[in-house]
Design an enzyme around this catalytic site. Sequence first.
Site, PDB file in Angstrom:
ATOM      1  N   HIS A   1      36.884  33.176  38.824  1.00 39.09           N
ATOM      2  CA  HIS A   1      36.006  31.894  39.651  1.00 39.09           C
ATOM      3  C   HIS A   1      36.589  30.787  39.079  1.00 39.09           C
ATOM      4  O   HIS A   1      36.488  30.564  37.846  1.00 39.09           O
ATOM      5  CB  HIS A   1      35.082  32.424  39.042  1.00 39.09           C
ATOM      6  CG  HIS A   1      34.615  33.922  40.069  1.00 39.09           C
ATOM      7  ND1 HIS A   1      32.839  34.911  39.831  1.00 39.09           N
ATOM      8  CD2 HIS A   1      34.831  34.638  40.939  1.00 39.09           C
ATOM      9  CE1 HIS A   1      33.313  35.121  40.275  1.00 39.09           C
ATOM     10  NE2 HIS A   1      33.651  35.531  41.398  1.00 39.09           N
TER      11      HIS A   1
ATOM     12  N   TYR B   1      25.970  38.227  39.834  1.00 40.00           N
ATOM     13  CA  TYR B   1      26.058  39.243  39.398  1.00 40.00           C
ATOM     14  C   TYR B   1      24.639  39.649  37.983  1.00 40.00           C
ATOM     15  O   TYR B   1      24.440  40.978  38.056  1.00 40.00           O
ATOM     16  CB  TYR B   1      27.311  39.880  39.023  1.00 40.00           C
ATOM     17  CG  TYR B   1      28.935  39.598  40.002  1.00 40.00           C
ATOM     18  CD1 TYR B   1      28.686  41.000  40.461  1.00 40.00           C
ATOM     19  CD2 TYR B   1      29.935  38.407  39.888  1.00 40.00           C
ATOM     20  CE1 TYR B   1      29.687  40.434  41.005  1.00 40.00           C
ATOM     21  CE2 TYR B   1      30.835  38.573  41.099  1.00 40.00           C
ATOM     22  CZ  TYR B   1      30.719  39.594  41.365  1.00 40.00           C
ATOM     23  OH  TYR B   1      31.783  39.832  41.983  1.00 40.00           O
TER      24      TYR B   1
ATOM     25  N   ARG C   1      41.425  40.389  42.627  1.00 33.96           N
ATOM     26  CA  ARG C   1      40.767  40.613  44.243  1.00 33.96           C
ATOM     27  C   ARG C   1      41.654  41.904  44.912  1.00 33.96           C
ATOM     28  O   ARG C   1      43.209  42.246  43.802  1.00 33.96           O
ATOM     29  CB  ARG C   1      40.969  39.628  45.230  1.00 33.96           C
ATOM     30  CG  ARG C   1      39.996  38.215  44.742  1.00 33.96           C
ATOM     31  CD  ARG C   1      40.060  37.424  44.897  1.00 33.96           C
ATOM     32  NE  ARG C   1      38.953  36.248  45.089  1.00 33.96           N
ATOM     33  CZ  ARG C   1      39.818  35.803  43.644  1.00 33.96           C
ATOM     34  NH1 ARG C   1      40.816  35.715  43.130  1.00 33.96           N
ATOM     35  NH2 ARG C   1      37.967  35.073  43.524  1.00 33.96           N
TER      36      ARG C   1
ATOM     37  N   HIS D   1      36.508  45.532  48.476  1.00 30.72           N
ATOM     38  CA  HIS D   1      35.861  44.660  47.746  1.00 30.72           C
ATOM     39  C   HIS D   1      35.036  45.040  46.572  1.00 30.72           C
ATOM     40  O   HIS D   1      34.196  44.614  44.983  1.00 30.72           O
ATOM     41  CB  HIS D   1      34.974  43.352  48.573  1.00 30.72           C
ATOM     42  CG  HIS D   1      35.167  42.146  47.627  1.00 30.72           C
ATOM     43  ND1 HIS D   1      36.939  41.413  47.086  1.00 30.72           N
ATOM     44  CD2 HIS D   1      34.735  41.617  47.139  1.00 30.72           C
ATOM     45  CE1 HIS D   1      36.504  40.195  46.348  1.00 30.72           C
ATOM     46  NE2 HIS D   1      35.600  40.354  46.767  1.00 30.72           N
TER      47      HIS D   1
ATOM     48  N   ARG E   1      35.698  45.298  42.787  1.00 31.65           N
ATOM     49  CA  ARG E   1      35.314  44.046  41.923  1.00 31.65           C
ATOM     50  C   ARG E   1      33.641  44.303  41.341  1.00 31.65           C
ATOM     51  O   ARG E   1      33.247  43.789  40.686  1.00 31.65           O
ATOM     52  CB  ARG E   1      36.105  42.965  42.839  1.00 31.65           C
ATOM     53  CG  ARG E   1      36.019  41.337  42.187  1.00 31.65           C
ATOM     54  CD  ARG E   1      36.712  40.477  43.512  1.00 31.65           C
ATOM     55  NE  ARG E   1      36.212  38.781  42.889  1.00 31.65           N
ATOM     56  CZ  ARG E   1      37.139  38.330  41.875  1.00 31.65           C
ATOM     57  NH1 ARG E   1      37.999  38.575  41.566  1.00 31.65           N
ATOM     58  NH2 ARG E   1      37.306  37.295  41.572  1.00 31.65           N
TER      59      ARG E   1
ATOM     60  N   LYS F   1      43.572  32.117  43.878  1.00 32.66           N
ATOM     61  CA  LYS F   1      43.513  31.360  45.523  1.00 32.66           C
ATOM     62  C   LYS F   1      44.129  30.075  44.527  1.00 32.66           C
ATOM     63  O   LYS F   1      43.881  30.043  43.604  1.00 32.66           O
ATOM     64  CB  LYS F   1      41.664  31.281  45.731  1.00 32.66           C
ATOM     65  CG  LYS F   1      41.230  33.116  45.913  1.00 32.66           C
ATOM     66  CD  LYS F   1      39.696  32.815  46.489  1.00 32.66           C
ATOM     67  CE  LYS F   1      39.345  34.170  47.161  1.00 32.66           C
ATOM     68  NZ  LYS F   1      38.474  34.408  47.861  1.00 32.66           N
TER      69      LYS F   1
END
Length: 300
Positions: A272, A281, A150, A246, A249, A174
């Site tokens: 993730h 995806y 990111r 973004h 990514r 994150k």
Amino acid sequence: MTQEGKLEQQFLDYLHSERNYSVNTSTAYENDLLDFRRFLNEQAIETYQQVTFLDVRIYLTELKQKSFSRTTVARKISSLRSFYTFLLRENVIAENPFTYVSHAKNQLRLPKFFYSEEMEALFQVVYEDNETLTLRDRVLLEVLYGTGIRVSECAGILLPDLDTSYQAILIRGKGNKERYVPFGVYAEDAITDYLPKRTELMTRYKKSHDALLVNHYGDPLTTRGIRYCLTKIISKASLTRKIHPHMLRHTFATDLLNNGADMRTVQELLGHASLASTQIYTHVTKEHLKSTYMKHHPRA
């Protein structure tokens, strides 16, 4: 009060105190949360953290079967997306399962990605000269596209995070979760060419820090600064369609899957928490295959 009830109350307090929502609006949000929690109980899902993208799809199907109006479904999904955005901000969850749900049409909102000719145009911009900031932008583009991290994660890269012997970078994602992501020879060469220029720039402005990416004054490049740099690169490449940073990514993940990478590996590389977040995806690659077939096959 259960932990889930506490999270709901914290969110409602946030709507009232920080967003200044009216009592009626807050009540509507509360009812939407209660309705969703009833669904989770029926599915034997105990916590909000356990909810995946597929659970959200099942919930949408259930709402449709109950003959709710499109407006009502849109409101419920909007409420839950806001709630999960709040949980994400509070580091309660690592991924928002409502991110790619289009409430307007009850369909998947597919991530956009760069086509190969667009990527070539972007790379031409950052390889046009060897000025300090051009070299910095080269690192930026090679690392973002080459690792799929990111923009915010890229801004946090420090020199000690680079393991050149293994060609890997320590990434803090994150929820402060750490992971190692590999980078290729193009990113390695870009970093090698850039570091001496970075040192010169920081010496000139008497700066001392470990941030990999710096601005024209030698200070650490912020997330906002990276977005600005990428926007300039995109503008110089004369790309005409609506584009956002973004998408690099998204392009990383799509290209890996198109070239045979397995889903679990892509999930780990992207950081993730849930495989469902990565499965989005596969829809992108299927849509791309279909559009290519329809465009080029004589009997499509």
